[in-house]
Write an enzyme that holds these catalytic residues in place. Structure first.
Site, PDB file in Angstrom:
ATOM      1  N   HIS A 254      37.473  28.154  71.053  1.00 29.64           N
ATOM      2  CA  HIS A 254      37.145  29.576  71.208  1.00 29.64           C
ATOM      3  C   HIS A 254      38.297  30.444  70.702  1.00 29.64           C
ATOM      4  CE1 HIS A 254      35.527  33.185  73.417  1.00 29.64           C
ATOM      5  NE2 HIS A 254      36.813  33.481  73.468  1.00 29.64           N
ATOM      6  N   GLU A 255      39.508  30.122  71.124  1.00 29.67           N
ATOM      7  CA  GLU A 255      40.650  30.970  70.773  1.00 29.67           C
ATOM      8  C   GLU A 255      41.040  30.829  69.304  1.00 29.67           C
ATOM      9  OE1 GLU A 255      41.486  33.228  72.662  1.00 29.67           O
ATOM     10  OE2 GLU A 255      40.732  32.598  74.601  1.00 29.67           O
ATOM     11  N   HIS A 258      38.908  33.051  67.381  1.00 28.35           N
ATOM     12  CA  HIS A 258      39.410  34.434  67.325  1.00 28.35           C
ATOM     13  C   HIS A 258      40.435  34.593  66.198  1.00 28.35           C
ATOM     14  CE1 HIS A 258      37.285  36.096  70.619  1.00 28.35           C
ATOM     15  NE2 HIS A 258      37.957  35.504  71.583  1.00 28.35           N
ATOM     16  N   HIS A 264      34.139  38.368  70.154  1.00 24.38           N
ATOM     17  CA  HIS A 264      33.256  37.843  71.193  1.00 24.38           C
ATOM     18  C   HIS A 264      31.797  38.023  70.791  1.00 24.38           C
ATOM     19  CE1 HIS A 264      36.716  38.289  74.198  1.00 24.38           C
ATOM     20  NE2 HIS A 264      36.498  37.005  74.022  1.00 24.38           N
ATOM     21  N   CYS A 265      31.025  36.964  70.967  1.00 22.77           N
ATOM     22  CA  CYS A 265      29.615  36.970  70.566  1.00 22.77           C
ATOM     23  C   CYS A 265      28.760  37.641  71.635  1.00 22.77           C
ATOM     24  CB  CYS A 265      29.139  35.541  70.338  1.00 22.77           C
ATOM     25  SG  CYS A 265      27.425  35.446  69.776  1.00 22.77           S
ATOM     26  N   CYS A 270      26.632  31.205  73.264  1.00 25.24           N
ATOM     27  CA  CYS A 270      27.542  30.800  72.196  1.00 25.24           C
ATOM     28  C   CYS A 270      28.930  30.524  72.764  1.00 25.24           C
ATOM     29  CB  CYS A 270      27.613  31.921  71.156  1.00 25.24           C
ATOM     30  SG  CYS A 270      28.738  31.656  69.771  1.00 25.24           S
ATOM     31  N   CYS A 289      26.535  29.959  68.036  1.00 28.15           N
ATOM     32  CA  CYS A 289      25.205  30.392  67.609  1.00 28.15           C
ATOM     33  C   CYS A 289      25.169  30.466  66.081  1.00 28.15           C
ATOM     34  CB  CYS A 289      24.876  31.744  68.231  1.00 28.15           C
ATOM     35  SG  CYS A 289      25.793  33.127  67.492  1.00 28.15           S
ATOM     36  N   CYS A 292      27.571  33.124  64.474  1.00 29.22           N
ATOM     37  CA  CYS A 292      28.978  32.715  64.474  1.00 29.22           C
ATOM     38  C   CYS A 292      29.197  31.483  63.596  1.00 29.22           C
ATOM     39  CB  CYS A 292      29.447  32.458  65.903  1.00 29.22           C
ATOM     40  SG  CYS A 292      29.545  33.980  66.900  1.00 29.22           S
TER      41      CYS A 292
END
EC number: 3.4.-.-
Length: 346
Positions: A254-255, A258, A264-265, A270, A289, A292
């Site tokens: 996740h990070e 970024h 952020h979705c 997601c 998703c 993304c």
């Protein structure tokens, strides 16, 4: 509980864009790639679920922010993308990651394998662990948890100074809790997108985090000589369980997402959804998703069908078995015919 459902038109525009050039770019993808991502806006879509808000404390409710569609991502002039000279994700452990060297090495191997599968096409390298004292960061005891914390800003400065020349980014990982400034309680992580550095803690993913007490060990936030860091010599290291590993994989990918420019979705369930607390983080899926996914594909340049070939054995070894059924669904959907690619995972 509230389910956020976007219209078919909204999701299709978010994925394809209104820009003719970006639509043309999308149409050049393989048929299997398009078919998978088109599921984003199919009325009876079973592969990608809508976002469900469980309470007002969830991220979207408490942190209003504008959604980012593919066109906004692609047009972001501040976004940095990997290139041939800077194509490696470096991961820098800070402090111990496991109670023994063997456990630490296995944990690192699992994280590396997962990141390489997720960011397909990029190399992932782990650097030798460094001590907290090597970073010369401030530290304190959190007044709520009575647990040790290290200062994110000072860690980011250390990582920036030690970033290899061929790095797309360098991210620190630690089992020590983090704080960004004296007025904050804690953060799971922090990143500088412009510098390509980040620091993320898995401390709160351990089941015994709140029973480790360091009350009275540190009187005030301090940043002094290395001898003052002896308090970290016997710092509590959580047991490496499949749950902790699953959470670690989610946070790390996740990070790094970024750092690649993904915000952020807010479109579908997601991995890139924001999370305000551990329960919400646990609800996030491992996968991204289609919107993304297109951002990731654009940034890295992988073939989507190739990315969804059977993952290496790391997902089985680590107990991240929840990924396998999802991976098979996406793989089967990409397989339009045997001449496209044989992707059966049976």
């Amino acid at each position: 509980m509230q389910v956020l459902r976007h219209s078919e038109h909204t999701l299709k525009t978010a994925l394809l864009s209104k820009n003719p050039d970006l639509v043309s770019q999308y149409e050049k993808l393989d048929a299997g790639e398009q078919r998978l991502m088109n599921e984003a806006f199919q009325p009876r879509n079973n592969l990608f679920e809508p976002i469900t808000l469980h309470s007002q404390s969830d991220w979207i409710s408490s942190h209003p922010e504008a959604p980012q569609d593919f066109e906004q991502f692609f047009s972001d002039r501040y976004r940095k993308a990997p290139c041939p000279k800077k194509h490696i994700i470096y991961i820098q452990p800070i402090g111990f990651l496991g109670n023994t060297r063997v456990i630490s090495e296995e944990y690192i191997k699992w994280l590396k394998g997962y990141c390489e599968a997720f960011f397909y096409g990029l190399k992932v390298k782990f650097l030798e662990p460094v001590s907290v004292s090597a970073t010369k960061c401030s530290f304190r005891v959190n007044e709520n948890t009575q647990n040790l914390q290290i200062h994110t800003g000072h860690i980011l400065a250390f990582l920036k100074r030690n970033k290899p020349e061929d790095a797309f980014c360098i991210v620190g990982i630690t089992m020590i809790d983090l704080y960004p400034r004296d007025s904050w309680n804690f953060v799971f992580g922090q990143a500088s997108l412009s510098s390509g550095v980040g620091i993320f803690s898995f401390a709160r993913y351990g089941k015994d985090f709140y029973t480790s007490k360091y009350e009275g060990s540190v009187k005030v936030p301090q940043r002094t000589v290395s001898s003052d860091y002896s308090i970290f010599d016997n710092y509590y290291i959580p047991e490496i369980t499949s749950v902790l590993l699953l959470r670690s994989c989610k946070t790390l990918t996740h990070e790094i997402g970024h750092i690649l420019g993904l915000r952020h979705c807010q479109w579908l369930a997601c991995l890139m959804q924001g999370s305000n607390h551990l329960e919400e983080s646990d609800r996030r899926p491992l996968n991204v998703c289609p919107i993304c996914l297109r951002k990731l594909q654009s940034a890295i340049g992988f073939n989507i069908v190739e990315r969804y070939k059977p993952p290496s054995s790391h997902s089985v070894k680590t107990g991240v078995t929840s990924l396998s059924p999802w991976w098979k669904e996406k793989t089967d959907f990409c397989k339009l015919s045997s001449d496209l690619c044989t992707l059966n995972m049976r």
